[in-house]
Write a protein that holds these residues in place. Structure first.
Motif, PDB file in Angstrom:
ATOM      1  N   ASP A 114      11.131 -30.933 -31.534  1.00 27.23           N
ATOM      2  CA  ASP A 114      10.076 -29.818 -32.430  1.00 27.23           C
ATOM      3  C   ASP A 114      10.776 -29.878 -34.030  1.00 27.23           C
ATOM      4  O   ASP A 114       9.885 -29.828 -34.732  1.00 27.23           O
ATOM      5  CB  ASP A 114      10.015 -28.455 -31.886  1.00 27.23           C
ATOM      6  CG  ASP A 114       9.049 -28.289 -30.686  1.00 27.23           C
ATOM      7  OD1 ASP A 114       8.352 -29.131 -30.603  1.00 27.23           O
ATOM      8  OD2 ASP A 114       9.280 -27.279 -30.045  1.00 27.23           O
ATOM      9  N   SER A 168       6.947 -33.680 -35.386  1.00 26.99           N
ATOM     10  CA  SER A 168       7.496 -32.664 -35.277  1.00 26.99           C
ATOM     11  C   SER A 168       6.434 -31.402 -35.042  1.00 26.99           C
ATOM     12  O   SER A 168       5.306 -31.454 -35.161  1.00 26.99           O
ATOM     13  CB  SER A 168       8.346 -32.159 -36.714  1.00 26.99           C
ATOM     14  OG  SER A 168       7.615 -32.303 -37.728  1.00 26.99           O
ATOM     15  N   ILE A 169       6.926 -30.039 -34.778  1.00 26.54           N
ATOM     16  CA  ILE A 169       6.147 -29.183 -34.450  1.00 26.54           C
ATOM     17  C   ILE A 169       5.362 -28.771 -35.768  1.00 26.54           C
ATOM     18  O   ILE A 169       6.143 -28.521 -36.697  1.00 26.54           O
ATOM     19  CB  ILE A 169       6.526 -27.687 -33.876  1.00 26.54           C
ATOM     20  CG1 ILE A 169       5.490 -27.066 -33.146  1.00 26.54           C
ATOM     21  CG2 ILE A 169       7.468 -26.956 -34.858  1.00 26.54           C
ATOM     22  CD1 ILE A 169       6.103 -25.794 -32.297  1.00 26.54           C
ATOM     23  N   TYR A 174       2.920 -23.545 -34.437  1.00 28.25           N
ATOM     24  CA  TYR A 174       4.302 -22.889 -34.617  1.00 28.25           C
ATOM     25  C   TYR A 174       3.960 -21.685 -35.192  1.00 28.25           C
ATOM     26  O   TYR A 174       4.094 -21.257 -36.252  1.00 28.25           O
ATOM     27  CB  TYR A 174       5.031 -23.732 -35.697  1.00 28.25           C
ATOM     28  CG  TYR A 174       6.577 -23.232 -35.851  1.00 28.25           C
ATOM     29  CD1 TYR A 174       7.323 -22.758 -34.835  1.00 28.25           C
ATOM     30  CD2 TYR A 174       7.113 -23.316 -37.054  1.00 28.25           C
ATOM     31  CE1 TYR A 174       8.586 -22.612 -34.855  1.00 28.25           C
ATOM     32  CE2 TYR A 174       8.441 -23.164 -37.071  1.00 28.25           C
ATOM     33  CZ  TYR A 174       9.156 -22.718 -35.936  1.00 28.25           C
ATOM     34  OH  TYR A 174      10.518 -22.183 -36.185  1.00 28.25           O
ATOM     35  N   CYS A 224       1.991 -33.610 -33.987  1.00 24.38           N
ATOM     36  CA  CYS A 224       2.709 -32.571 -33.488  1.00 24.38           C
ATOM     37  C   CYS A 224       3.193 -32.609 -32.383  1.00 24.38           C
ATOM     38  O   CYS A 224       2.486 -32.980 -31.243  1.00 24.38           O
ATOM     39  CB  CYS A 224       1.432 -31.153 -33.700  1.00 24.38           C
ATOM     40  SG  CYS A 224       2.350 -29.617 -33.017  1.00 24.38           S
ATOM     41  N   THR A 225       4.529 -32.472 -31.873  1.00 24.14           N
ATOM     42  CA  THR A 225       5.277 -32.522 -30.929  1.00 24.14           C
ATOM     43  C   THR A 225       4.641 -31.526 -29.840  1.00 24.14           C
ATOM     44  O   THR A 225       4.646 -31.931 -28.596  1.00 24.14           O
ATOM     45  CB  THR A 225       6.710 -32.271 -31.106  1.00 24.14           C
ATOM     46  OG1 THR A 225       6.949 -31.142 -31.471  1.00 24.14           O
ATOM     47  CG2 THR A 225       7.215 -33.420 -31.799  1.00 24.14           C
ATOM     48  N   ALA A 226       4.359 -30.430 -30.175  1.00 23.13           N
ATOM     49  CA  ALA A 226       3.816 -29.406 -29.261  1.00 23.13           C
ATOM     50  C   ALA A 226       2.540 -29.692 -28.606  1.00 23.13           C
ATOM     51  O   ALA A 226       2.147 -29.340 -27.404  1.00 23.13           O
ATOM     52  CB  ALA A 226       3.991 -27.924 -29.661  1.00 23.13           C
ATOM     53  N   THR A 229       3.025 -33.661 -25.756  1.00 24.64           N
ATOM     54  CA  THR A 229       4.345 -33.419 -24.957  1.00 24.64           C
ATOM     55  C   THR A 229       4.021 -34.868 -24.019  1.00 24.64           C
ATOM     56  O   THR A 229       5.003 -34.951 -23.322  1.00 24.64           O
ATOM     57  CB  THR A 229       4.414 -32.210 -24.195  1.00 24.64           C
ATOM     58  OG1 THR A 229       3.156 -32.197 -23.379  1.00 24.64           O
ATOM     59  CG2 THR A 229       4.553 -30.964 -24.987  1.00 24.64           C
ATOM     60  N   SER A 234       9.010 -31.285 -26.418  1.00 22.50           N
ATOM     61  CA  SER A 234       8.948 -29.982 -27.478  1.00 22.50           C
ATOM     62  C   SER A 234       9.383 -28.892 -26.784  1.00 22.50           C
ATOM     63  O   SER A 234       9.269 -28.451 -25.669  1.00 22.50           O
ATOM     64  CB  SER A 234       7.296 -29.626 -27.760  1.00 22.50           C
ATOM     65  OG  SER A 234       7.161 -28.396 -28.146  1.00 22.50           O
TER      66      SER A 234
END
Length: 253
Positions: A114, A168-169, A174, A224-226, A229, A234
């Protein structure tokens, strides 16, 4: 198994990439290519994953540090390289969250799930840096401080650098406290948030521009890692228990 950072690799004298979560042997919740020993995964699985990744990428020895969400930048010359495919984890002796080098052949790495991996390439010198930036490191301006240390050690000029902010997130996922939003707005302005949703990437962009990096030389991954998945680990989306990706950069001949 890994994503090459073509924006850097296309320069012809640097290898850079980030591992994906697929292609390894770890079981859930670390499935499957977890490359970090410190997350309580089965050490034998992590060692096998490292061997798989080493075979795929050619990375035999890696310089990394014990990450603590700090603003500490370490010259990789003082960091011992760790061998992969070991039965017991190599515990790094240096504590910090960024590494810099002007040595050909040194592979620098950080682990994320993240947090923002920040890849730095100083073309003329040449020199490289890599930093791990969660909200603490971002607020402490680790990206800018890494460039300061590259200047002090290698003569790097910010305006000569190409920066890549890896998967990354992102702001879409976030959500943080109002107090944290206020701290970021105070340091980096209103563009870093939408309500309680924070953009670490925007804050890092601001600090890099402030220190002299050309805005067009700062590239940001769209992932976006979130949100993804299936490809990335994440920490937030997976409830705090998951594996880690490795981001790496290396000067080559």
């Amino acid at each position: 198994m890994y994503h090459t950072i073509n924006e850097l690799a296309d320069m012809g004298f640097v290898n850079a990439g980030i591992s994906l979560r697929c292609g390894g042997v770890s079981k859930a919740p670390y499935a499957s290519l977890n490359l970090a020993f410190h997350v309580e995964d089965n050490p034998a699985a992590v060692s096998q994953n490292q061997h798989i990744f080493s075979t795929e990428t050619g990375i035999k020895r890696l310089k990394y540090c014990h990450q603590i969400h700090s603003d500490t930048v370490i010259n990789a010359d003082v960091v011992a390289a760790s061998s992969w495919n070991v039965k017991k984890p190599n515990v790094p002796k240096k504590t910090g969250d960024a590494l810099i080098s002007a040595q050909q052949g040194d592979t620098l790495g950080i682990f994320t799930a993240d947090c923002v991996p920040i890849f730095i390439l100083d073309n003329p010198t040449p020199a490289i840096g890599i930093a791990h930036a969660g909200w603490r490191g971002t607020l402490a301006q680790i990206a800018a401080k890494t460039l300061v240390q590259m200047k002090n050690n290698f003569g790097t000029l910010a305006e000569n650098c190409l920066i890549y902010l890896g998967p990354s997130i992102q702001k879409c996922c976030y959500t943080v406290s109002s107090n944290l939003i206020s701290q970021f707005v105070e340091h980096f302005g209103d563009t870093v948030h939408n309500g309680l949703n924070l953009s670490l990437q925007a804050a890092i962009f601001c600090q890099l521009v402030d220190i002299g990096v050309n805005s067009e030389s700062i590239l940001i991954s769209p992932f976006c890692t979130a949100c993804h998945t299936d490809k990335f680990y994440s920490y937030r989306a997976e409830g705090g228990q998951t594996g880690r990706m490795l981001s790496f950069i290396q000067l080559i001949n």
